[in-house]
Motif scaffolding. Structure first.
Motif, short mmCIF file in Angstrom:
data_model
loop_
_atom_site.label_atom_id
_atom_site.label_comp_id
_atom_site.label_asym_id
_atom_site.label_seq_id
_atom_site.Cartn_x
_atom_site.Cartn_y
_atom_site.Cartn_z
N SER A 1 0.83 -1.21 0.00
CA SER A 1 0.00 0.00 0.00
C SER A 1 0.87 1.26 0.00
N LYS A 2 1.98 1.23 0.75
CA LYS A 2 2.87 2.39 0.76
C LYS A 2 3.50 2.62 -0.61
N ARG A 3 3.91 1.54 -1.28
CA ARG A 3 4.48 1.67 -2.62
C ARG A 3 3.47 2.25 -3.59
N ILE A 4 2.23 1.81 -3.50
CA ILE A 4 1.19 2.33 -4.40
C ILE A 4 0.96 3.81 -4.14
N GLU A 5 0.92 4.21 -2.86
CA GLU A 5 0.72 5.63 -2.53
C GLU A 5 1.85 6.50 -3.07
N ASN A 6 3.08 6.00 -3.01
CA ASN A 6 4.23 6.80 -3.41
C ASN A 6 4.45 6.84 -4.92
N GLU A 7 4.05 5.78 -5.64
CA GLU A 7 4.42 5.67 -7.04
C GLU A 7 3.26 5.88 -8.01
N MET A 8 2.03 5.95 -7.53
CA MET A 8 0.89 6.05 -8.44
C MET A 8 0.01 7.24 -8.09
N GLU A 9 -0.70 7.72 -9.12
CA GLU A 9 -1.73 8.74 -8.93
C GLU A 9 -3.08 8.12 -9.29
N TYR A 10 -4.05 8.24 -8.41
CA TYR A 10 -5.34 7.60 -8.63
C TYR A 10 -6.39 8.30 -7.80
N PRO A 11 -7.61 8.32 -8.26
CA PRO A 11 -8.69 8.90 -7.45
C PRO A 11 -9.17 7.90 -6.41
N GLY A 12 -9.55 8.40 -5.24
CA GLY A 12 -10.12 7.52 -4.22
C GLY A 12 -9.07 6.69 -3.52
N GLN A 13 -9.37 5.41 -3.27
CA GLN A 13 -8.46 4.53 -2.56
C GLN A 13 -8.40 3.17 -3.24
N ILE A 14 -7.33 2.44 -2.96
CA ILE A 14 -7.11 1.11 -3.54
C ILE A 14 -6.93 0.12 -2.40
N LYS A 15 -7.71 -0.95 -2.41
CA LYS A 15 -7.64 -1.97 -1.38
C LYS A 15 -6.57 -2.99 -1.75
N VAL A 16 -5.68 -3.29 -0.79
CA VAL A 16 -4.63 -4.30 -0.99
C VAL A 16 -5.03 -5.54 -0.21
N ASN A 17 -5.26 -6.63 -0.90
CA ASN A 17 -5.76 -7.86 -0.29
C ASN A 17 -4.72 -8.97 -0.50
N VAL A 18 -4.04 -9.39 0.57
CA VAL A 18 -3.01 -10.44 0.50
C VAL A 18 -3.64 -11.76 0.96
N ILE A 19 -3.50 -12.80 0.13
CA ILE A 19 -4.13 -14.10 0.40
C ILE A 19 -3.05 -15.17 0.49
N ARG A 20 -3.10 -15.94 1.58
CA ARG A 20 -2.16 -17.05 1.79
C ARG A 20 -2.97 -18.31 2.05
N GLU A 21 -2.69 -19.33 1.25
CA GLU A 21 -3.49 -20.57 1.36
C GLU A 21 -2.54 -21.76 1.46
N THR A 22 -2.80 -22.62 2.42
CA THR A 22 -2.01 -23.85 2.60
C THR A 22 -2.93 -25.06 2.38
N ARG A 23 -2.48 -25.94 1.52
CA ARG A 23 -3.30 -27.13 1.22
C ARG A 23 -2.51 -28.40 1.55
N ALA A 24 -3.22 -29.36 2.07
CA ALA A 24 -2.63 -30.69 2.32
C ALA A 24 -3.38 -31.69 1.44
N ILE A 25 -2.68 -32.35 0.54
CA ILE A 25 -3.31 -33.26 -0.43
C ILE A 25 -2.76 -34.68 -0.24
N GLU A 26 -3.65 -35.64 -0.21
CA GLU A 26 -3.25 -37.05 -0.08
C GLU A 26 -4.26 -37.89 -0.85
N TYR A 27 -3.81 -39.02 -1.38
CA TYR A 27 -4.67 -39.89 -2.19
C TYR A 27 -4.86 -41.22 -1.47
N ALA A 28 -6.09 -41.67 -1.41
CA ALA A 28 -6.40 -42.99 -0.84
C ALA A 28 -6.32 -44.03 -1.94
N LYS A 29 -5.58 -45.04 -1.71
CA LYS A 29 -5.38 -46.06 -2.75
C LYS A 29 -6.01 -47.38 -2.33
#
Length: 515
Positions: free
Chosen positions: A487-515
């Protein structure tokens, strides 16, 4: 008879001969006596004056001697006092010198003691270093790690703890601030926007003038194009006469000149007489009409916002904003809207609504002159307001509304917020497809530049950017820090009207197969 007369005559002659010399002699003696008396008197007076002068001389000499004696006594007294003072100063100096000698001796003694103590400390430090070295060798032997390896391991553990604590602190503070502020801010802004809803017109770089018929095009062009050349020369704009039925297009970047050309052309069409002299007359009338319209628009804006005490020149500059657009948004309507929004929010927060609405109305005043002067509209606006001796708090609010300087009042912060609200609401501004695409690409470029980002997406017309991070590289705590840094980088390097939402997503998956 004759003898008696003769005798009388002879007697008279004899008497005259006797008495005349006698009279002369007597007068001479009287004169000599008076002269002698005068000489005696003069001598007496001279002697008296000499005596008086001698007495006066003696008195003056006596007075002078007395004065000299008095001065001599005063001088002797002053000399005595000076001598006493000098003796006193000499005595004090001697005492100070003795004190300094004692202090110097004391300092020398302390310095010797310090040298002795320093030698003792150095000796103890040497012994301590030796013991520390022995202990370190023992610890290295026990742990099986060198000093550098132990430092690295310790720093890594401390850094991990700090990152976690920092992220938790940021999260707690943000949650607390959101809980306290979101509800009130949403209510205030919604209330302000509802009370300030206004229709906005957008102008481009062209204006269209309707013609009664297509024959009018030839009359506008004139013989060998003299009419259209005269109109373009006097107004500084371009007239486009093409196949568009019953219409003439006026093109130009200066909206004021374009408006003058439109008004003049409409008057010429209504009059029917189109020739260079008439064109010049109508252009002058159009300029006068435009000046009157500018003044009326400025007065309307001032009346609508309730801002009082503005100079006439400032009111005219406000009226000029009617013919200025920013991203398709009319700047005059935008300024009125910002003024009203800032006023309403100031009233809700218990601040000064007069300052807020005045600063809101004047925040874009520089855009009325940015075609004629060098510099940004903020710099031009600040210079204009300083010229007309506007208050410092208003000038700071105008200068800070784009973040060029730090706001010095809460009213200045409200002007920033009102400007962003007015510019970012749906439908307020238009932007070209090219600008829109560039903004989205820049958002994704900034997001992808961070280490650990697997993929980024700019969505909702550039109002939100989503970052998918690699779970094995970025922890939950580091996610919070990454969102803030993006968000700080966007504020310093871009010009834009209003505001921009920064959404960081982290997902961990555990996968196993039944044989």
């Amino acid at each position: 008879m004759e003898n008696s007369i003769l005798i009388v005559v002879i007697t008279l002659l004899i008497s005259a001969a006797i008495f005349i010399p006698l009279g002369i002699y007597l007068r001479k003696r009287i004169a000599e006596a008076k002269i002698q008396s005068a000489e005696k008197e003069a001598k007496r007076l001279l002697e008296s004056m000499k005596i008086e002068a001698e007495n006066t001389k003696r008195e003056e000499i006596f007075k002078a001697k007395e004065e000299i004696l008095k001065l001599r006594n005063d001088v002797d007294q002053e000399i005595k006092e000076r001598r006493d003072e000098v003796k006193s100063q000499e005595k004090r100096l001697v005492q100070k010198e003795e004190n300094l000698d004692r202090r110097f001796q004391s300092l020398e003694d302390k310095e010797k003691n310090l040298q002795l103590k320093e030698e003792e400390v150095e000796q103890k430090n040497s012994e301590l270093d030796k013991k520390i070295s022995e202990q370190r060798e023992k610890l290295e032997a026990i742990s099986g790690l060198s000093t550098d390896e132990a430092k690295k391991q310790l720093l890594k553990e401390v850094e991990s703890e700090i990152v976690n604590e920092k992220a938790n602190l940021i999260r707690d503070l943000e949650n607390k601030a959101k809980e306290d502020a979101n509800k009130n801010a949403r209510e205030i802004i919604s209330y302000a926007v509802q009370k300030c809803a206004a229709d906005h017109t957008s102008e481009t770089t062209v204006s269209v003038v309707a013609l009664p018929n297509d024959d009018m095009k030839g009359r506008i062009i004139g013989r060998e194009g003299r009419n259209i050349k005269a109109l373009e020369t006097l107004t500084g704009i371009d007239l486009i006469i093409d196949d568009t039925p019953e219409a003439v297009i006026i093109s130009g970047f200066d909206p004021l000149r374009r408006e003058v050309a439109r008004i003049a052309l409409e008057k010429l069409i209504d009059d029917g007489r189109i020739h260079p002299a008439k064109i010049e007359e109508m252009v002058e009338k159009a300029k006068e009409e435009l000046a009157e319209t500018i003044k009326e628009e400025g007065e309307r804006a001032v009346l609508e916002t309730g801002v009082n005490g503005l100079p006439d020149d400032i009111i005219k500059l406000i009226g000029k904003l009617k013919y200025r657009t920013s991203y398709g948004q009319n700047v005059l309507n935008h300024s009125i809207e910002v003024s009203n929004l800032a006023r309403i929010m100031a009233e809700e927060l218990g601040l000064n609504p007069k300052i807020a609405r005045r600063a809101g109305l004047l925040h874009d005043i520089g855009k009325a002159l940015d075609h004629d002067m060098e510099g940004t509209h903020v710099e031009i606006g600040v210079d204009v307001l300083k010229k007309y001796k506007e208050s410092d708090i208003i000038i700071n609010a105008v200068e800070a509304h784009h973040g060029d300087v730090e706001p010095q009042s809460l009213e200045a912060v409200l002007v920033q917020a009102a400007d962003a609200i007015s510019a970012s609401r749906p439908g307020a501004r238009r932007e070209t497809l090219e600008t829109y695409i560039k903004r989205l690409e820049k958002l994704e470029e900034i997001a992808d530049s961070f280490d650990g980002v697997e993929k980024s997406f700019a969505i909702q017309a550039g109002r939100e950017v989503r970052l998918i991070v690699q779970p094995d590289k970025i922890s939950d705590a580091e996610m919070v820090i990454m969102a803030r840094e993006v968000s700080k980088r966007i504020e310093n390097e871009m010009e834009y009207p209003g505001q921009i939402k920064v959404n960081v997503i982290r997902e961990t998956r555990a996968i196993e197969y039944a044989k």
